[in-house]
Design a protein around this motif. Structure first.
Motif, PDB file in Angstrom:
ATOM      1  N   MET A   1       0.691  -1.006   0.098  1.00  0.00           N
ATOM      2  CA  MET A   1       0.240   0.168  -0.051  1.00  0.00           C
ATOM      3  C   MET A   1       1.212   0.906   0.313  1.00  0.00           C
ATOM      4  O   MET A   1       2.005   1.297   0.222  1.00  0.00           O
ATOM      5  CB  MET A   1      -0.963  -0.021   1.497  1.00  0.00           C
ATOM      6  N   THR A  71      -4.497  -8.563  -8.997  1.00  0.00           N
ATOM      7  CA  THR A  71      -3.106  -7.897  -9.172  1.00  0.00           C
ATOM      8  C   THR A  71      -3.881  -7.135 -10.779  1.00  0.00           C
ATOM      9  O   THR A  71      -3.347  -5.689 -11.104  1.00  0.00           O
ATOM     10  CB  THR A  71      -2.067  -7.466  -8.986  1.00  0.00           C
ATOM     11  N   TYR A  77      -1.921  -1.615 -13.122  1.00  0.00           N
ATOM     12  CA  TYR A  77      -1.458  -2.216 -12.898  1.00  0.00           C
ATOM     13  C   TYR A  77      -1.544  -4.044 -14.209  1.00  0.00           C
ATOM     14  O   TYR A  77      -2.753  -4.213 -13.688  1.00  0.00           O
ATOM     15  CB  TYR A  77      -0.889  -2.899 -12.032  1.00  0.00           C
ATOM     16  N   CYS A  82       3.803  -9.391  -8.267  1.00  0.00           N
ATOM     17  CA  CYS A  82       4.925  -8.882  -7.903  1.00  0.00           C
ATOM     18  C   CYS A  82       6.336  -9.277  -8.254  1.00  0.00           C
ATOM     19  O   CYS A  82       6.003 -10.013  -7.059  1.00  0.00           O
ATOM     20  CB  CYS A  82       4.446  -7.450  -6.806  1.00  0.00           C
ATOM     21  N   HIS A  91       6.192  -4.313  -5.656  1.00  0.00           N
ATOM     22  CA  HIS A  91       5.767  -4.148  -6.694  1.00  0.00           C
ATOM     23  C   HIS A  91       6.901  -3.485  -7.946  1.00  0.00           C
ATOM     24  O   HIS A  91       6.914  -3.036  -9.104  1.00  0.00           O
ATOM     25  CB  HIS A  91       5.524  -1.831  -6.847  1.00  0.00           C
ATOM     26  N   ASP A 108       4.904 -12.018  -5.066  1.00  0.00           N
ATOM     27  CA  ASP A 108       4.023 -11.556  -3.669  1.00  0.00           C
ATOM     28  C   ASP A 108       2.773 -11.532  -4.826  1.00  0.00           C
ATOM     29  O   ASP A 108       2.756 -10.429  -6.018  1.00  0.00           O
ATOM     30  CB  ASP A 108       4.006  -9.885  -3.602  1.00  0.00           C
ATOM     31  N   THR A 110      -1.300 -12.015  -5.066  1.00  0.00           N
ATOM     32  CA  THR A 110      -2.631 -11.757  -4.304  1.00  0.00           C
ATOM     33  C   THR A 110      -4.129 -12.820  -5.583  1.00  0.00           C
ATOM     34  O   THR A 110      -4.286 -12.183  -6.216  1.00  0.00           O
ATOM     35  CB  THR A 110      -3.446 -10.646  -3.968  1.00  0.00           C
ATOM     36  N   HIS A 189      -8.022  -3.916  -0.979  1.00  0.00           N
ATOM     37  CA  HIS A 189      -6.846  -2.756   0.472  1.00  0.00           C
ATOM     38  C   HIS A 189      -8.170  -2.479   1.189  1.00  0.00           C
ATOM     39  O   HIS A 189      -9.016  -1.005   0.489  1.00  0.00           O
ATOM     40  CB  HIS A 189      -5.879  -2.309  -0.607  1.00  0.00           C
ATOM     41  N   GLU A 215       3.192  -7.133   6.588  1.00  0.00           N
ATOM     42  CA  GLU A 215       4.607  -7.580   4.886  1.00  0.00           C
ATOM     43  C   GLU A 215       5.431  -6.946   5.003  1.00  0.00           C
ATOM     44  O   GLU A 215       5.573  -6.035   4.013  1.00  0.00           O
ATOM     45  CB  GLU A 215       3.766  -7.347   3.761  1.00  0.00           C
ATOM     46  N   TRP A 232       5.647   2.357 -10.652  1.00  0.00           N
ATOM     47  CA  TRP A 232       5.483   1.100  -9.846  1.00  0.00           C
ATOM     48  C   TRP A 232       6.323   0.488  -8.995  1.00  0.00           C
ATOM     49  O   TRP A 232       6.693   0.689  -7.803  1.00  0.00           O
ATOM     50  CB  TRP A 232       5.014  -0.250 -10.302  1.00  0.00           C
ATOM     51  N   GLU A 246       4.955 -11.489   3.675  1.00  0.00           N
ATOM     52  CA  GLU A 246       3.958 -10.727   3.908  1.00  0.00           C
ATOM     53  C   GLU A 246       2.772 -12.239   3.988  1.00  0.00           C
ATOM     54  O   GLU A 246       2.779 -13.434   3.413  1.00  0.00           O
ATOM     55  CB  GLU A 246       3.125 -10.605   2.775  1.00  0.00           C
TER      56      GLU A 246
HETATM   57  N1  MF3 Z   1       0.168  -7.666  -3.345  1.00  0.00           N
HETATM   58  C1  MF3 Z   1       0.725  -6.267  -3.288  1.00  0.00           C
HETATM   59  C2  MF3 Z   1       0.317  -6.447  -1.723  1.00  0.00           C
HETATM   60  O1  MF3 Z   1       0.991  -7.016  -0.486  1.00  0.00           O
HETATM   61  C3  MF3 Z   1      -0.320  -5.092  -4.027  1.00  0.00           C
HETATM   62  C4  MF3 Z   1       0.311  -5.405  -4.778  1.00  0.00           C
HETATM   63  S1  MF3 Z   1      -0.761  -3.903  -6.094  1.00  0.00           S
HETATM   64  C5  MF3 Z   1       0.174  -3.834  -7.724  1.00  0.00           C
HETATM   65  O2  MF3 Z   1      -0.204  -4.817  -1.202  1.00  0.00           O
HETATM   66  F1  MF3 Z   1      -0.586  -3.116  -8.185  1.00  0.00           F
HETATM   67  F2  MF3 Z   1       1.275  -4.057  -7.455  1.00  0.00           F
HETATM   68  F3  MF3 Z   1       0.355  -4.785  -7.788  1.00  0.00           F
END
Ligand code: MF3
Ligand code: CO
Ligand code: CO
Length: 274
Positions: A1, A71, A77, A82, A91, A108, A110, A189, A215, A232, A246
């Protein structure tokens, strides 16, 4: 974030969402699948492999399991992961540049499963790595463990940050200030912000049913970072190594549940030193 997200979140004064048993079940499923994606990558992270190849593996894994990488098309993005190598703090954008022996890379991911977000990252070593890189990785994982140990109802987000900062700085490392952990659930987020530094008693009081990530980004050199012109990639200003890991957690009556534990026991993938 980012700092911008932080400002946006600060403008919202609505109550932080407290989740019930069905929500925990949803997060358990999303967290497990995301951890499995990172487990799947372990044998693939080696010299010569590109981070774009890793990204494609994660995208295919997600789609094969009816999940969507959060993402993808998030604020412009366009990748499923990432991938942050060496002095990249977070990032990092996947590219066609091959990984080299001795690199350390944070991956990373999600994944959204049935609307719930599982967000987790680990450090991977590319072949044998230096002793100092290995030490940084160990300090980073231990920092996260100290943060998680501070989670229980009645403590505040400041207890988490204080535990991380005290440990990391005690190991002669620094804590990045420019990015933080975050509430999540049906949103990627959300509030609260989880700072990885601070004082016990500051911030938001933790309550059963809160979901958030921890994280920490830990540097061997100074804490200061800058974002490259791609908008980024965050790097250390002194170009020293940085590491991050994380977990996504839920606050329970007596502590927390970690949703993103590795079923294969690979949360800290094994590494060799040279
Ligand atoms: N996964 C990241 C986090 O831990 C966020 C990545 S946002 C991105 O919050 F747009 F850069 F992918
Ligand atoms: Co996160
Ligand atoms: Co993440």
């Amino acid at each position: 974030m980012s700092n911008l997200d932080l400002l946006r979140a600060a403008g919202r004064d609505d109550k932080i969402k407290l989740h019930g048993p069905a929500d925990f079940a949803g997060m358990r499923k999303a967290g497990l699948l995301t951890a499995e994606a990172l487990d799947m990558l372990v044998p693939h992270v080696k010299p010569g492999v590109t981070t774009q190849t890793i990204d494609t593996l994660v995208l295919e894994f997600a789609l094969d399991h009816k999940a969507i990488p959060a993402t993808l098309n998030y604020r412009g993005y366009t990748h499923a992961t990432c991938t942050s190598i060496n002095h990249v703090v977070c990032h990092g954008i996947p590219s066609d540049k091959p990984l080299r022996e001795g690199d350390i890379v944070n991956i990373d991911v999600t994944l959204i499963v049935d609307g719930w977000h599982g967000d987790t990252s680990r450090m991977y070593a590319v072949g044998p790595i230096s002793r100092r890189a290995a030490r940084l990785i160990e300090v980073t994982y231990e920092s996260l463990a100290h943060g998680i140990a501070a989670v229980k109802p009645g403590n505040t987000t400041g207890h988490i940050g204080h535990a991380i900062q005290t440990y990391a700085e005690g190991q002669r490392c620094s804590v990045v200030r420019d990015f933080c952990g975050h509430g999540l659930g049906r949103l990627f987020h959300d509030r609260p912000n989880i700072l990885h530094y601070g004082e016990a008693g500051e911030g938001v009081t933790l309550e059963t049913g809160m979901f958030f990530t921890i994280e920490p980004m830990i540097n061997l050199g100074k804490a200061t970072v800058k974002v490259l012109s791609d908008g980024w990639t965050a790097v250390t200003r002194d170009r020293e190594l940085s590491a991050q890991c994380e977990h996504t957690i839920g606050v329970t009556r007596d502590g927390c549940e970690i949703f993103t534990l590795s079923p294969a026991g690979l949360f800290m993938p094994p590494f060799e030193t040279r």
